[in-house]
Design an enzyme around this catalytic site. Structure first.
Site, PDB file in Angstrom:
ATOM      1  N   GLY A 169       0.821  -1.218   0.000  1.00  0.00           N
ATOM      2  CA  GLY A 169       0.000   0.000   0.000  1.00  0.00           C
ATOM      3  C   GLY A 169       0.850   1.261   0.000  1.00  0.00           C
ATOM      4  O   GLY A 169       2.086   1.190   0.031  1.00  0.00           O
ATOM      5  N   HIS A 212      -7.363  15.310   3.526  1.00  0.00           N
ATOM      6  CA  HIS A 212      -6.625  14.113   3.102  1.00  0.00           C
ATOM      7  C   HIS A 212      -6.914  13.791   1.639  1.00  0.00           C
ATOM      8  O   HIS A 212      -7.882  14.284   1.062  1.00  0.00           O
ATOM      9  CB  HIS A 212      -7.007  12.909   3.971  1.00  0.00           C
ATOM     10  CG  HIS A 212      -6.353  12.933   5.332  1.00  0.00           C
ATOM     11  ND1 HIS A 212      -6.849  13.675   6.375  1.00  0.00           N
ATOM     12  CD2 HIS A 212      -5.240  12.314   5.798  1.00  0.00           C
ATOM     13  CE1 HIS A 212      -6.068  13.516   7.440  1.00  0.00           C
ATOM     14  NE2 HIS A 212      -5.081  12.692   7.115  1.00  0.00           N
ATOM     15  N   THR A 237      -6.187  11.427  13.373  1.00  0.00           N
ATOM     16  CA  THR A 237      -5.516  12.610  13.944  1.00  0.00           C
ATOM     17  C   THR A 237      -6.537  13.621  14.443  1.00  0.00           C
ATOM     18  O   THR A 237      -6.393  14.191  15.531  1.00  0.00           O
ATOM     19  CB  THR A 237      -4.620  13.258  12.870  1.00  0.00           C
ATOM     20  OG1 THR A 237      -3.725  12.261  12.376  1.00  0.00           O
ATOM     21  CG2 THR A 237      -3.830  14.422  13.428  1.00  0.00           C
ATOM     22  N   THR A 246      -2.818   2.116  11.132  1.00  0.00           N
ATOM     23  CA  THR A 246      -4.156   2.053  10.529  1.00  0.00           C
ATOM     24  C   THR A 246      -5.159   2.719  11.467  1.00  0.00           C
ATOM     25  O   THR A 246      -5.213   2.395  12.654  1.00  0.00           O
ATOM     26  CB  THR A 246      -4.574   0.580  10.299  1.00  0.00           C
ATOM     27  OG1 THR A 246      -3.511  -0.088   9.643  1.00  0.00           O
ATOM     28  CG2 THR A 246      -5.845   0.509   9.472  1.00  0.00           C
ATOM     29  N   THR A 247      -5.916   3.642  10.920  1.00  0.00           N
ATOM     30  CA  THR A 247      -6.887   4.368  11.742  1.00  0.00           C
ATOM     31  C   THR A 247      -8.269   3.731  11.577  1.00  0.00           C
ATOM     32  O   THR A 247      -8.467   2.864  10.737  1.00  0.00           O
ATOM     33  CB  THR A 247      -6.920   5.855  11.338  1.00  0.00           C
ATOM     34  OG1 THR A 247      -7.095   5.930   9.918  1.00  0.00           O
ATOM     35  CG2 THR A 247      -5.632   6.549  11.719  1.00  0.00           C
ATOM     36  N   LYS A 269      -8.727   7.933   1.061  1.00  0.00           N
ATOM     37  CA  LYS A 269      -8.753   7.608   2.493  1.00  0.00           C
ATOM     38  C   LYS A 269     -10.084   6.959   2.845  1.00  0.00           C
ATOM     39  O   LYS A 269     -11.148   7.444   2.464  1.00  0.00           O
ATOM     40  CB  LYS A 269      -8.516   8.878   3.326  1.00  0.00           C
ATOM     41  CG  LYS A 269      -8.461   8.613   4.827  1.00  0.00           C
ATOM     42  CD  LYS A 269      -7.909   9.788   5.589  1.00  0.00           C
ATOM     43  CE  LYS A 269      -7.977   9.571   7.101  1.00  0.00           C
ATOM     44  NZ  LYS A 269      -7.275   8.349   7.542  1.00  0.00           N
TER      45      LYS A 269
HETATM   46  P1  NAP Z   1      -3.606   1.723   1.018  1.00  0.00           P
HETATM   47  O1  NAP Z   1      -2.721   2.384   0.023  1.00  0.00           O
HETATM   48  O2  NAP Z   1      -4.985   1.332   0.615  1.00  0.00           O
HETATM   49  O3  NAP Z   1      -2.801   0.438   1.543  1.00  0.00           O
HETATM   50  C1  NAP Z   1      -3.368  -0.573   2.331  1.00  0.00           C
HETATM   51  C2  NAP Z   1      -2.881  -1.914   1.779  1.00  0.00           C
HETATM   52  O4  NAP Z   1      -3.279  -2.936   2.708  1.00  0.00           O
HETATM   53  C3  NAP Z   1      -3.515  -2.255   0.419  1.00  0.00           C
HETATM   54  O5  NAP Z   1      -2.524  -2.775  -0.443  1.00  0.00           O
HETATM   55  C4  NAP Z   1      -4.550  -3.303   0.804  1.00  0.00           C
HETATM   56  O6  NAP Z   1      -4.840  -4.197  -0.244  1.00  0.00           O
HETATM   57  C5  NAP Z   1      -3.840  -4.005   1.936  1.00  0.00           C
HETATM   58  N1  NAP Z   1      -4.711  -4.794   2.793  1.00  0.00           N
HETATM   59  C6  NAP Z   1      -6.048  -4.697   3.006  1.00  0.00           C
HETATM   60  N2  NAP Z   1      -6.445  -5.632   3.895  1.00  0.00           N
HETATM   61  C7  NAP Z   1      -5.337  -6.319   4.265  1.00  0.00           C
HETATM   62  C8  NAP Z   1      -5.085  -7.395   5.167  1.00  0.00           C
HETATM   63  N3  NAP Z   1      -6.065  -7.982   5.865  1.00  0.00           N
HETATM   64  N4  NAP Z   1      -3.808  -7.835   5.308  1.00  0.00           N
HETATM   65  C9  NAP Z   1      -2.789  -7.279   4.596  1.00  0.00           C
HETATM   66  N5  NAP Z   1      -2.973  -6.272   3.705  1.00  0.00           N
HETATM   67  C10 NAP Z   1      -4.224  -5.792   3.559  1.00  0.00           C
HETATM   68  O7  NAP Z   1      -3.761   2.622   2.332  1.00  0.00           O
HETATM   69  P2  NAP Z   1      -2.702   3.661   2.946  1.00  0.00           P
HETATM   70  O8  NAP Z   1      -2.884   4.987   2.337  1.00  0.00           O
HETATM   71  O9  NAP Z   1      -1.347   3.023   2.931  1.00  0.00           O
HETATM   72  O10 NAP Z   1      -3.240   3.759   4.443  1.00  0.00           O
HETATM   73  C11 NAP Z   1      -3.317   2.616   5.278  1.00  0.00           C
HETATM   74  C12 NAP Z   1      -3.849   3.031   6.649  1.00  0.00           C
HETATM   75  O11 NAP Z   1      -2.893   3.873   7.298  1.00  0.00           O
HETATM   76  C13 NAP Z   1      -5.158   3.832   6.617  1.00  0.00           C
HETATM   77  O12 NAP Z   1      -5.966   3.453   7.710  1.00  0.00           O
HETATM   78  C14 NAP Z   1      -4.686   5.267   6.802  1.00  0.00           C
HETATM   79  O13 NAP Z   1      -5.664   6.107   7.383  1.00  0.00           O
HETATM   80  C15 NAP Z   1      -3.538   5.049   7.756  1.00  0.00           C
HETATM   81  N6  NAP Z   1      -2.530   6.106   7.846  1.00  0.00           N
HETATM   82  C16 NAP Z   1      -2.018   6.358   9.067  1.00  0.00           C
HETATM   83  C17 NAP Z   1      -1.014   7.272   9.212  1.00  0.00           C
HETATM   84  C18 NAP Z   1      -0.432   7.500  10.593  1.00  0.00           C
HETATM   85  O14 NAP Z   1       0.510   8.288  10.740  1.00  0.00           O
HETATM   86  N7  NAP Z   1      -0.943   6.830  11.614  1.00  0.00           N
HETATM   87  C19 NAP Z   1      -0.530   7.985   8.122  1.00  0.00           C
HETATM   88  C20 NAP Z   1      -1.059   7.717   6.866  1.00  0.00           C
HETATM   89  C21 NAP Z   1      -2.068   6.751   6.723  1.00  0.00           C
HETATM   90  P3  NAP Z   1      -6.143  -3.860  -1.164  1.00  0.00           P
HETATM   91  O15 NAP Z   1      -5.808  -2.615  -1.898  1.00  0.00           O
HETATM   92  O16 NAP Z   1      -6.274  -5.060  -2.033  1.00  0.00           O
HETATM   93  O17 NAP Z   1      -7.301  -3.689  -0.211  1.00  0.00           O
END
Ligand code: NAP
Length: 261
Positions: A11, A149, A160, A95-96, A153
């Protein structure tokens, strides 16, 4: 050497985590899990030498990691955490979408000495923005949050924004009578109320992760703004958490707990 499993490795965030852990001293990626990319090479990882697994339990038993870093999806993270913690693996979660009470429940059911570390935002500047907003709200209780964002998202408001609203609510001694008293001509015009703080969520292509806290007082306003213009902004915080969780246990929320004063 800290052995790290990256969940959500293909991701937007997971790719950066794989690259950051690979580049950091005394830690390495031993497993990459991503349901959407099973069998593909994990991007940015040792020149593609690690393949993505589609199954977390299989990856855990094959590699015995010390720490799982999870950046997946609000619908997936609870099961991932329960699986990893049950195997005695410390978790660093970005993950949020999970409530603090559910995180507490998951941590309470985990084996002793495991740590569930969650940060709603791993960027140092965002942690400071939240801290400054809470401090300002002590003196200027009228506060609203605008979080902005990218349009992919999954959840709104952002983790946050939820955390900032909670910190503002804890810090201020008085809750202003508005918002909520006005007539909304269009539903949602005044945002969502979180701990009596109005939160406005913007989703647009071109954005990464941004938040502005606006405070108003007599004849003046104060704006406190943080912008993550690149996802590498989160990586020093993630690496710090990976280094730190081994010495922690139970539920720990917020990067501020790991930062030097
Ligand atoms: P993303 O690009 O959609 O990446 C998530 C990845 O996880 C995708 O490749 C998805 O596959 C995969 N996935 C889904 N279910 C899974 C499972 N059960 N096991 C393993 N992989 C799985 O999302 P992102 O932008 O990276 O964001 C991910 C999370 O981080 C979100 O909740 C976001 O709000 C959060 N975040 C947090 C921060 C922080 O500082 N805390 C900062 C940025 C983002 P598919 O595409 O096939 O579903």
């Amino acid at each position: 050497m800290i052995d790290v499993l990256v969940s959500g490795a293909a991701g937007r965030m997971g790719r950066e985590v794989v690259a950051a852990v690979t580049a950091a001293d005394a830690m390495r990626v031993v497993a990459a899990v991503d349901t959407g990319y099973a069998g593909d090479e994990a991007p940015d990882c040792h020149g593609g030498s690690i393949l993505c697994s589609g199954d977390l339990a299989t990856a855990i038993s094959a590699t015995s990691p010390d720490v799982m870093v999870d950046f997946t999806h609000p619908d997936a993270v609870e099961a991932n955490l329960r699986t990893a913690l049950a195997s005695g693996i410390d978790c660093v979660v970005g993950t949020t979408g999970l409530s603090e009470s559910l995180l507490g429940e998951i941590a309470a059911e985990a084996p002793e000495n495991t740590c569930l570390f969650f940060a709603p935002n791993f960027a140092i500047g965002a942690v400071l923005m939240m801290r400054l907003a809470a401090e300002a709200a002590r003196f200027m209780p009228h506060a609203e949050i605008i979080e902005l964002h990218h349009d992919r998202k999954a959840d709104a408001p952002s983790g946050t924004a939820l955390r900032t609203a909670s910190l503002i609510a804890e810090a201020r001694s008085e809750v202003p009578s508005t918002p909520g008293a006005e007539t909304e001509i269009a539903a949602g015009a005044r945002g969502a109320l979180v701990d009596d703080v109005a939160v406005h969520s913007v989703r647009l292509p071109g954005l990464v992760a941004h938040q502005e806290v606006l405070l108003g007082g007599q004849g003046q306003t104060l704006s406190i703004r943080h912008d993550s213009v690149d996802r590498t902004s989160f990586m020093p915080g993630v690496v710090l958490a990976v280094r730190s969780v081994g010495a922690l246990s139970g539920l720990v929320i917020g990067l501020e707990n790991l930062m030097e004063p």
